[in-house]
Structure formats: structure tokens, C-alpha cells
Design an enzyme around this catalytic site. Structure first.
Site, PDB file in Angstrom:
ATOM      1  N   GLY A   1       0.461   3.024  -1.154  1.00  0.00           N
ATOM      2  CA  GLY A   1       1.824   2.296  -0.926  1.00  0.00           C
ATOM      3  C   GLY A   1       3.035   3.554  -0.811  1.00  0.00           C
ATOM      4  N   HIS A   2       2.708   4.758  -1.733  1.00  0.00           N
ATOM      5  CA  HIS A   2       3.520   5.825  -1.357  1.00  0.00           C
ATOM      6  C   HIS A   2       3.402   6.589   0.015  1.00  0.00           C
ATOM      7  CE1 HIS A   2       3.157   5.714  -5.934  1.00  0.00           C
ATOM      8  NE2 HIS A   2       4.521   5.635  -5.909  1.00  0.00           N
TER       9      HIS A   2
ATOM     10  N   GLY B   1       9.934   1.127  -1.554  1.00  0.00           N
ATOM     11  CA  GLY B   1       9.028  -0.050  -1.325  1.00  0.00           C
ATOM     12  C   GLY B   1       9.647  -1.155  -1.453  1.00  0.00           C
TER      13      GLY B   1
ATOM     14  N   ASP C   1       8.921  -3.499  -5.050  1.00  0.00           N
ATOM     15  CA  ASP C   1       9.923  -3.326  -6.126  1.00  0.00           C
ATOM     16  C   ASP C   1      11.293  -4.062  -5.801  1.00  0.00           C
ATOM     17  OD1 ASP C   1       8.268  -2.074  -8.324  1.00  0.00           O
ATOM     18  OD2 ASP C   1       8.319  -0.621  -6.830  1.00  0.00           O
TER      19      ASP C   1
ATOM     20  N   HIS D   1      -0.250   6.507  -4.551  1.00  0.00           N
ATOM     21  CA  HIS D   1      -1.314   5.805  -3.911  1.00  0.00           C
ATOM     22  C   HIS D   1      -0.737   5.416  -2.410  1.00  0.00           C
ATOM     23  CE1 HIS D   1       1.452   2.472  -4.639  1.00  0.00           C
ATOM     24  NE2 HIS D   1       1.503   2.600  -6.123  1.00  0.00           N
TER      25      HIS D   1
ATOM     26  N   LEU E   1      -0.289  -2.865  -3.961  1.00  0.00           N
ATOM     27  CA  LEU E   1      -0.805  -1.581  -4.860  1.00  0.00           C
ATOM     28  C   LEU E   1       0.388  -1.197  -5.690  1.00  0.00           C
ATOM     29  CD1 LEU E   1      -2.230   0.747  -1.542  1.00  0.00           C
ATOM     30  CD2 LEU E   1      -3.447  -1.246  -3.175  1.00  0.00           C
TER      31      LEU E   1
HETATM   32  O1  PAF Z   1       9.989   3.184  -8.168  1.00  0.00           O
HETATM   33  C1  PAF Z   1       9.806   4.318  -8.619  1.00  0.00           C
HETATM   34  O2  PAF Z   1       8.982   4.964  -8.638  1.00  0.00           O
HETATM   35  C2  PAF Z   1      10.976   4.792  -9.646  1.00  0.00           C
HETATM   36  O3  PAF Z   1      11.501   3.703 -10.106  1.00  0.00           O
HETATM   37  C3  PAF Z   1      11.996   5.684  -8.852  1.00  0.00           C
HETATM   38  C4  PAF Z   1      12.902   4.769  -7.948  1.00  0.00           C
HETATM   39  C5  PAF Z   1      11.243   6.909  -8.344  1.00  0.00           C
HETATM   40  C6  PAF Z   1      13.034   6.015  -9.952  1.00  0.00           C
HETATM   41  O4  PAF Z   1      12.529   6.674 -11.031  1.00  0.00           O
END
Ligand code: PAF
Length: 305
Positions: A51-52, A168, A171, A49, A205
Site C-alpha cells: 500500500g505504501h 492512502g 484511511d 507494505h 493492506l
Molecule cells: O497514516 C499514517 O501512517 C499516519 O497516520 C501518518 C499520516 C503518517 C501520520 O503519522
């Protein structure tokens, strides 16, 4: 109208290493002449999304080559049903990535990542990984660190290139653990945190938001509202009065608060001062988690930055 090209997909660690070596050996990106080449790496589990997209764009701005990994890591899921229902949508993810500058997507199979089945040797996230999200999801952070360590090994460029990895701020506990792993185990990677992307109304998000009804999405806004309250007080150097922010959340319908704490950003230990009655100074992190319907949501706000 010309559509932006889809990033190239590689499936094995060997292909990834060969492809990044080739790209890094190519001509320097515009305006970067004379700079040491660098690789920007964005580990994800897909279901991408905005955020990525913000992570990928940040990587694009700073590096010659940008790699996104997409791997749904079974080690970091507790309930088998959570793993099964995690969305897998590579084609859609590639479409989204096409417009934002990813050169390569590393999308390994489970067998490529864990050829001998579940690994015998894994990382232990210790005390930092056992609280907050770790308490709600036992083993989650051990599995997360194990796969991130593996991804950083296979994603790392040759030693003469820089290596920046993007995660991000959303997390926050994951980020604190990855920073700690990189320091504790001497990974040659710079960890870059990218601010949380929110909807116009303030909802952070997350790939889980798709499981919320419209009404639940409205209800979930109380999380960011409560964080904003603390942020405002921190900026004005007032006491944070965490209790009133907690009361705001617990009084919201459909929202079941799990935790709401103000902690040290590195250790995630509760702050000794600054939290309740004394005027706020310094830096802290407000962490919140709640269940809205059956969906567990997390959010946070860095305070005093
Ligand atoms: O944040 C995530 O999407 C996952 O925890 C990660 C860092 C890709 C590890 O699988």
C-alpha cells in the site's frame, strides 16, 4: 544482478531541507524539461507494505524528487501498549523503498520532532475528528493532524517548487481531515489520494494485518465483500440497502462490527437520501470498522465515482 540503491536517510529537519534543495536544484528528471520542479512527499509510520509502495510509485511518476518520512508518532496512540507494539523495522522498510524510487527517507527521532516533549500547542480535529475512528480512539486525529502539520512544514520545498503529498484512500477519515486542514490553514500543498491496495482476495493492506491469524484473515474478507456489494448497487443505481450489507457482516464468525455507514465523502455526515430505499445517485463513501479477534480493521469504498 545489480540491486537498486537504498534511499539516503536523513535524521533532522535541517538535513532534510538541505538534501531536498540540492536534489531539486539538480538536472530536470527525464521528460520533465521546462516543468516547474516538484517534490512528492509520502508521510508514513514505517512497517511499509505494498500500500505504501503504491503511494511512493504515484509520487515517483509525478515529481522530480520523492521523500518518504518514517516516524512512529506517539501523539496519535491512545494505549501505551499499542505504541510499544507498533512495528519498527527501518532496514526492511529501506529495502522495500529501494526498488520503487524514493530519493530520501526522513526518519527523525522523537526528540527531533518534539524537542520540548509533548507539544503544548496542538491541532484540534473538531467534529470531523470525533466520530467513527475518532470516537473509538479519542485524541488520535488531533495527534495525527499535529504531526502531519509538522511534517508538511519541514518537508515543504522552497516556494518555487511544487509540493504534492500522498495519502492512502484506505484511511478515508484521515484523508478527509488532512484535506480540510490544508484548506482551513492554507498549507501550500496538493493532497493526492491513492486507491487502496488489496490482497487478491480483497483484504485491504494494513500494517495491522500481520496480527491476524490465517483464519482471521479469511474472516476479515467479509468487510471488503460487504463494500463490494454496495459498490455494485451504486454502479447499477439501485438502492444501497445498507441493512442487508450490515447483516452480512454481523453474521460472520469472529467479526465484531463497530460501524458501517454511508456518508458524504467530505464531511462524513450520514447521507440524507440515497442510502436505503431510493435509487443511488451522486457520490458517497461507505465506511466500515470491525474487530477481528483483537485486531481493529477499517476499510471503505468510494461509491458513484
Ligand atoms: O497514516 C499514517 O501512517 C499516519 O497516520 C501518518 C499520516 C503518517 C501520520 O503519522
Amino acid at each position: 544482478m545489480t540491486l537498486p540503491p537504498l534511499p539516503r536517510v536523513v535524521r533532522t529537519a535541517g538535513e532534510l531541507m538541505a538534501a531536498t534543495a540540492e536534489l531539486l536544484g539538480g538536472p530536470p528528471a527525464q521528460g520533465r524539461e521546462g516543468e516547474r520542479p516538484s517534490l512528492g512527499f509520502v508521510p508514513t509510520m514505517g512497517a511499509l507494505h505494498e500500500g505504501h509502495v503504491a503511494l511512493v510509485r504515484a509520487a515517483r511518476r509525478a515529481n522530480q524528487v520523492v521523500v518518504v518520512s518514517i516516524f512512529v508518532n506517539p501523539l496519535q496512540f491512545g494505549e501505551p501498549t499499542d505504541l510499544q507494539r507498533y512495528p519498527r523495522q527501518l532496514e526492511q522498510d529501506l529495502d522495500l523503498l529501494a526498488g520503487c524510487g524514493a530519493d530520501l527517507v526522513f526518519a527523525p527521532s522523537e526528540h527531533e520532532m518534539y524537542p520540548d516533549g509533548p507539544p503544548l500547542v496542538t491541532l484540534n480535529s473538531g467534529a470531523l475528528g470525533n466520530k467513527f475512528e475518532g470516537a473509538a480512539r479519542p485524541g488520535h486525529f488531533d495527534g495525527m493532524l499535529t504531526v502531519v502539520a509538522k511534517l508538511l512544514h519541514v518537508g515543504a520545498p522552497a516556494a518555487d517548487a511544487g509540493f504534492r503529498c500522498y495519502f492512502g484512500q484506505k484511511d478515508a477519515q484521515q484523508l478527509a481531515l488532512i484535506r480540510r486542514m490544508v484548506r482551513d490553514l492554507n498549507f501550500p500543498a496538493d493532497i493526492v489520494a491513492v486507491p487502496t491496495v488489496r490482497t487478491g482476495a480483497g483484504l485491504a493492506l494494513s500494517s495491522r494485518n500481520r496480527f491476524l491469524t490465517a483464519e482471521q484473515q479469511d474472516a476479515a474478507l467479509v468487510l471488503s465483500r460487504a463494500l463490494r456489494l454496495l459498490d455494485g448497487r451504486a454502479q447499477r443505481h439501485e438502492p444501497l440497502d445498507l441493512d442487508s450489507a450490515v447483516a452480512l457482516v454481523t453474521s460472520a464468525r469472529q467479526v465484531n462490527l463497530d460501524y458501517f455507514e454511508v456518508v458524504d465523502p467530505g464531511t462524513l455526515e450520514p447521507l440524507a437520501v440515497n442510502c436505503r430505499e431510493t435509487p443511488f445517485t451522486g457520490e458517497a463513501l461507505a465506511l466500515i470498522a470491525a474487530r477481528v479477534g483483537s485486531v481493529r480493521l477499517i476499510d471503505n469504498a468510494p461509491l458513484g465515482y
